[in-house]
Design a protein around this motif. Structure first.
Motif, PDB file in Angstrom:
ATOM      1  N   GLU A  29      -7.233  -4.366   5.198  1.00 41.03           N
ATOM      2  CA  GLU A  29      -6.125  -5.239   5.619  1.00 41.03           C
ATOM      3  C   GLU A  29      -4.813  -4.488   5.406  1.00 41.03           C
ATOM      4  O   GLU A  29      -4.563  -3.939   4.337  1.00 41.03           O
ATOM      5  N   PHE A  30      -3.997  -4.464   6.454  1.00 47.70           N
ATOM      6  CA  PHE A  30      -2.694  -3.808   6.329  1.00 47.70           C
ATOM      7  C   PHE A  30      -1.611  -4.693   6.927  1.00 47.70           C
ATOM      8  O   PHE A  30      -1.883  -5.598   7.706  1.00 47.70           O
ATOM      9  N   THR A  31      -0.386  -4.403   6.539  1.00 44.21           N
ATOM     10  CA  THR A  31       0.753  -5.247   6.898  1.00 44.21           C
ATOM     11  C   THR A  31       1.933  -4.389   7.316  1.00 44.21           C
ATOM     12  O   THR A  31       2.168  -3.327   6.749  1.00 44.21           O
ATOM     13  N   THR A  32       2.662  -4.874   8.323  1.00 42.20           N
ATOM     14  CA  THR A  32       3.955  -4.299   8.674  1.00 42.20           C
ATOM     15  C   THR A  32       5.037  -5.341   8.411  1.00 42.20           C
ATOM     16  O   THR A  32       4.998  -6.438   8.961  1.00 42.20           O
ATOM     17  N   ILE A  33       5.963  -4.982   7.548  1.00 42.09           N
ATOM     18  CA  ILE A  33       7.120  -5.843   7.266  1.00 42.09           C
ATOM     19  C   ILE A  33       8.325  -5.236   7.961  1.00 42.09           C
ATOM     20  O   ILE A  33       8.677  -4.067   7.730  1.00 42.09           O
ATOM     21  N   THR A  34       8.948  -6.009   8.836  1.00 47.33           N
ATOM     22  CA  THR A  34      10.117  -5.548   9.574  1.00 47.33           C
ATOM     23  C   THR A  34      11.381  -5.999   8.869  1.00 47.33           C
ATOM     24  O   THR A  34      11.604  -7.191   8.668  1.00 47.33           O
TER      25      THR A  34
END
Length: 218
Positions: free
Chosen positions: A210-215
């Protein structure tokens, strides 16, 4: 099963690839991280003429993908690894020669760029190694133009802590922890998106990541 020494060596190469082994590790990183990298790039909202900065570009195997996202993009990459700077320049020679791409070394904390130098910034799987996250985030804010974005893409702590090598110099993050760091800076969180993918670990096993991109927005 890898020995402790082998795990320590792998962790060191993942932080800062060097030597003959560094090329192999960089190729593996590019292959294993390409889904995360494309996710981060696709969420930048690239438009004609945008100036793009990447923190920790590795071997730069994804630069052509990025530069084909819009016309007249200008890409700059920063790396702590001299080997990766050289390799990225070699693999992207045509983009360097036509002045659409440039690669530079930095110390992981400060840059030499002027204020408001970039429209979009992104980084993939580097946050674990930031020595001073608040200071680095504020430095990136300084060199990002008003209205610009910074995408931070990282594998979630729940996944990362299953990997044996991360006990050697990795700082692990989940979304809440990143948000707490960002709250101490000039950035504002604009968006958060997560995905799960099947990948081969650095030691060869197939796992769900599981990976995440926070803008972040300026």
């Amino acid at each position: 099963m890898a020995t402790q020494q082998e795990l320590e060596q792998l962790a060191a190469q993942l932080r800062q690839p060097n030597g003959a082994a560094g090329i192999d590790v960089a190729n593996m990183m590019n292959e294993n991280n390409i889904g995360m990298t494309h996710h981060s790039i696709s969420r930048l909202g690239l438009r004609v003429g945008h100036r793009v900065l990447e923190i920790g570009h590795g071997n730069g195997g994804h630069i052509e993908y990025l530069l084909n996202k819009a016309d007249a993009l200008q890409y700059t990459g920063l790396e702590m690894s001299e080997l990766m700077t050289e390799e990225a320049r070699r693999l992207n020679q045509q983009w360097v020669e036509n002045k659409q791409a440039a690669f530079f070394l930095y110390d992981g904390n400060q840059t030499s760029f002027n204020d408001n130098s970039f429209d979009k910034v992104f980084t993939v799987n580097t946050i674990y190694f930031w020595k001073n996250p608040v200071a680095l985030l504020n430095e990136i804010n300084r060199i990002t133009a008003e209205g610009g974005w910074f995408n931070i893409t990282f594998a979630q702590k729940a996944f990362m802590q299953t990997l044996l090598f991360v006990k050697f110099g990795f700082e692990l993050y989940d979304t809440k922890k990143v948000e707490e760091v960002v709250a101490k800076t000039a950035w504002k969180i604009a968006n958060t998106g997560s995905e799960t993918e099947t990948v081969k670990t650095k030691t060869g096993e197939l796992v769900e990541r599981e990976f995440t991109t926070i803008t972040l927005a300026k």
